[in-house]
Design an enzyme around this catalytic site. Structure first.
Site, PDB file in Angstrom:
ATOM      1  NE  ARG A 288     -17.666  16.590 -11.119  1.00  0.00           N
ATOM      2  CZ  ARG A 288     -17.763  16.738  -9.796  1.00  0.00           C
ATOM      3  NH1 ARG A 288     -18.545  17.649  -9.264  1.00  0.00           N
ATOM      4  NH2 ARG A 288     -17.092  15.945  -8.990  1.00  0.00           N
TER       5      ARG A 288
ATOM      6  CB  THR B 258     -23.358  20.258  -3.290  1.00  0.00           C
ATOM      7  OG1 THR B 258     -21.987  19.931  -3.494  1.00  0.00           O
ATOM      8  CG2 THR B 258     -24.164  19.673  -4.436  1.00  0.00           C
TER       9      THR B 258
ATOM     10  CG  ASN C 180     -15.711  19.573  -3.956  1.00  0.00           C
ATOM     11  OD1 ASN C 180     -16.567  18.718  -3.692  1.00  0.00           O
ATOM     12  ND2 ASN C 180     -14.439  19.354  -3.765  1.00  0.00           N
TER      13      ASN C 180
ATOM     14  CG  ASP D 254     -15.551  15.879  -5.931  1.00  0.00           C
ATOM     15  OD1 ASP D 254     -15.430  15.445  -4.773  1.00  0.00           O
ATOM     16  OD2 ASP D 254     -16.513  16.579  -6.292  1.00  0.00           O
TER      17      ASP D 254
ATOM     18  CB  SER E 119     -19.951  14.165  -9.426  1.00  0.00           C
ATOM     19  OG  SER E 119     -20.973  14.748  -8.653  1.00  0.00           O
ATOM     20  CB  SER E 120     -21.613  11.838  -4.712  1.00  0.00           C
ATOM     21  OG  SER E 120     -20.413  11.177  -4.399  1.00  0.00           O
TER      22      SER E 120
ATOM     23  N   GLY F 139     -24.363  17.216  -0.115  1.00  0.00           N
ATOM     24  CA  GLY F 139     -23.760  16.469   0.993  1.00  0.00           C
ATOM     25  C   GLY F 139     -22.690  15.485   0.563  1.00  0.00           C
ATOM     26  N   GLY F 140     -21.961  15.768  -0.532  1.00  0.00           N
ATOM     27  CA  GLY F 140     -20.890  14.854  -0.971  1.00  0.00           C
ATOM     28  C   GLY F 140     -21.474  13.461  -1.189  1.00  0.00           C
TER      29      GLY F 140
HETATM   30  N1  GLY Z   1     -18.613  17.942  -5.194  1.00  0.00           N
HETATM   31  C1  GLY Z   1     -19.435  16.928  -4.673  1.00  0.00           C
HETATM   32  C2  GLY Z   1     -19.705  15.881  -5.684  1.00  0.00           C
HETATM   33  O1  GLY Z   1     -19.702  16.185  -6.868  1.00  0.00           O
HETATM   34  O2  GLY Z   1     -19.878  14.749  -5.331  1.00  0.00           O
END
Ligand code: GLY
Length: 565
Positions: A99, A373, A393, A415, A444-445, A465-466
């Site tokens: 990350r 992503t 992102n 984020d 992050s997700s 997709g976030g």
């Molecule tokens: N940038 C999207 C995530 O890491 O959730």
């Protein structure tokens, strides 16, 4: 959806045929190995490496690098991500955290102007850029777990960048939607816009010669030029020219990390997934722990009661995400408590079977876009598996390109929770646990996940997709594991999404009208969404005497095509 109700029957039949053909095109079956990526050329790059004798890690890295060439709005050397590796001979999983990290100059209130959050600064330009982790993470994956050289796994991406490739639908759409921002950066304009200033269109050939040069350096020298050499200098110059404060010394201090993966059970299945600083694995595990005692199979896939229980469990888990999740090197994320049977039971006691509770009972979605992503799922002939999600992102990240390097820098600083309660680009709110700090990794997700059954890989999945990464991965897993759907049906099936705030339930058009009506009657505020996440998945559908059959599925929502042999 009402749109469908008003559509003549012939159009509905045509649409159904298109979807069936699309689904068939996006899936692939093999008896050795399989790769699911969001772009056919990326899946093919991974497959080429498997066929050449590489293992799942080699193939995943090849597919990640190729995605960065052909779908640069989604990922690239200027981004970062997470990888779960399962090694069959060890019977063990490993997690790699590459990350992005905040520069040393970052601080809690760096985006506050006159007491208010400046979300433009956290999303576009130099201040939005976190220290990229992609070169370090991919190098770590290959040196620790790969069987080929960096040069070998970089070769397919290098060839695509050098020889060029046809622009396909997803990239064409992203170029069209972001032309103005791309035009404002000399490097990005030079790469992605034609001489007349218009973006390349579907079918146009795109060559990435500057990126080819950067990939060549990565192939020969690994990650070092990106963190200490000439490329590091150029990254610093590019970021500073656009108002950022990231330095070569920040780049020099970056390390990709190995962390113990998060493991959780669901019935007879075992999931290995990403721990913090991603919230993906923990949130999926929390929802599964709430849902496990219900007889979901009896309720039926995408029945109104199942979707109601899922939405309520998601609200509870996303509320915990907002409150507790952050970089574990900075905050103590109380995972043991959040994943305990007691916590799940307390959530179940709160859930009403007939009414959606206001989000406040569990403690803003402007929906995610799946553009910044990407995810890659791989299973190889020896039963090793990789789930890798990687990102810049949002689409084309910070919109800062590194001159003459072909690198698109991330905007992952967004984020962070830049001010408690202020939503990020995905409508996610957070608080102190995810506040900005020097050298901290933003939450992050990303949810790269491998499902095991009896010590063997059963499924590999993840998404873009976030926050919708979490819900789309979770629903795909449940579709296979709980509802016994084939991987292609599981990926294609319509989805819902709830992220606690704002109080709205995102619903894809394919959820039948009676189900939508029933959810509305329970008090959910429905909002139609054309696409919720984009999932790439591989399922091991049969295995005996050391032979297995693998089926890979790339999500039609982003136009991917899987590959297998
Ligand atoms: N940038 C999207 C995530 O890491 O959730």
């Amino acid at each position: 959806m009402s749109r469908l109700r008003a559509t003549p029957l012939a159009c509905v039949v045509t649409l159904a045929c298109v979807l069936i053909c699309w689904q068939a095109r996006a899936a692939a079956t093999g008896s050795h190995g399989a790769v699911a990526a969001e772009h056919r050329l990326a899946s093919r790059a991974g497959l080429e490496i498997l066929r050449a004798g590489g293992n799942a890690v080699d193939a995943a890295v090849a597919a990640v690098l190729a995605t960065g060439v052909v779908n640069p709005s989604s990922s690239g050397l200027g981004g970062g991500g997470f990888m779960i590796v399962y090694l069959a001979d060890e019977g063990r999983a490993h997690a790699i955290d590459y990350r992005e990290r905040a520069p040393a100059s970052a601080h809690r209130d760096m985006y506050i102007r006159d007491g208010k959050a400046d979300t433009k600064a956290s999303r576009r330009g130099g201040l939005a850029v976190g220290i990229p982790g992609e070169p370090a993470g991919l190098e770590l994956a290959i040196t620790q777990f790969g069987s080929l050289t960096l040069e070998e796994v970089t070769a397919p991406a290098l060839q695509l960048a050098t020889e060029g490739f046809p622009v396909e639908g997803h990239l064409a759409k992203q170029l069209e939607a972001n032309t103005e921002a791309l035009a404002a950066d000399a490097e990005l304009a030079a790469i992605f816009l034609r001489e007349d200033g218009r973006p390349y269109r579907e079918g146009d050939k795109l060559q990435r010669l500057h990126l080819a040069d950067s990939l060549q350096k990565f192939a020969k020298k690994g990650s070092s030029p990106f963190y200490a050499g000439a490329i590091a200098e150029d990254i610093e110059t590019a970021v500073r020219a656009r108002g950022g404060t990231l330095t070569r010394s920040d780049l020099g201090s970056y390390k990709a990390l190995q962390r113990p993966p998060l493991a959780t059970g669901y019935g007879d299945w075992r999931l290995v997934t990403m721990p913090p600083p991603s919230s993906g694995g923990g949130t999926i595990a929390q929802v599964l722990s709430v849902l496990e005692p219900y007889d979901l199979g009896e309720l039926g896939q995408n029945s109104s009661t199942y979707l109601h229980l899922l939405a309520e469990s998601l609200k509870a888990a996303f509320s915990d995400r907002a409150k507790f999740y952050g970089d574990p090197d900075f905050v103590d994320v109380p995972l043991a408590r959040l994943l305990s049977p007691g916590h799940a039971a307390a959530v179940r006691t709160r859930i009403s079977s007939v009414r959606a509770l206001p989000s406040a009972a569990y403690g803003n979605v402007d929906g995610g876009s799946d553009s910044g992503t990407t995810h890659i799922s791989v299973v190889d002939k020896d039963g090793n598996a990789v789930a890798c999600t990687t990102s810049v992102n949002t689409a084309f990240g910070s919109m800062v390109g590194v001159p003459n390097r072909g690198i698109v820098l991330n905007n992952t600083m967004d984020d962070f929770s830049i001010q408690p309660g202020v939503a990020n680009a995905f409508g996610l709110v957070g608080n102190e646990a995810n506040s900005v700090a020097a050298a901290k990794r933003p939450l992050s997700s990303m949810s790269p996940t491998i499902v095991l059954s009896k010590g063997q890989v059963r499924m590999v999945a993840g998404a873009s997709g976030g926050p919708m990464i979490i819900t789309s991965t979770l629903q795909t897993l449940l579709n296979v594991v709980e509802f016994e759907m084939s991987v292609e049906d599981a990926v294609t099936a319509p989805r819902i999404h709830h992220q606690w705030m704002p109080e709205m339930l995102a619903v894809e058009g394919g959820i039948p009208e009676p189900v939508r009506d029933s959810l509305t009657r329970r008090g959910h505020r429905l909002r139609p969404f054309s696409a919720i996440g984009s999932v790439q998945a591989v399922e091991v559908i049969g295995s005996s005497g050391g032979k297995r059959t693998v089926r890979a599925m790339s999500d039609p929502r982003k136009g991917g095509v899987a590959a297998a042999y």
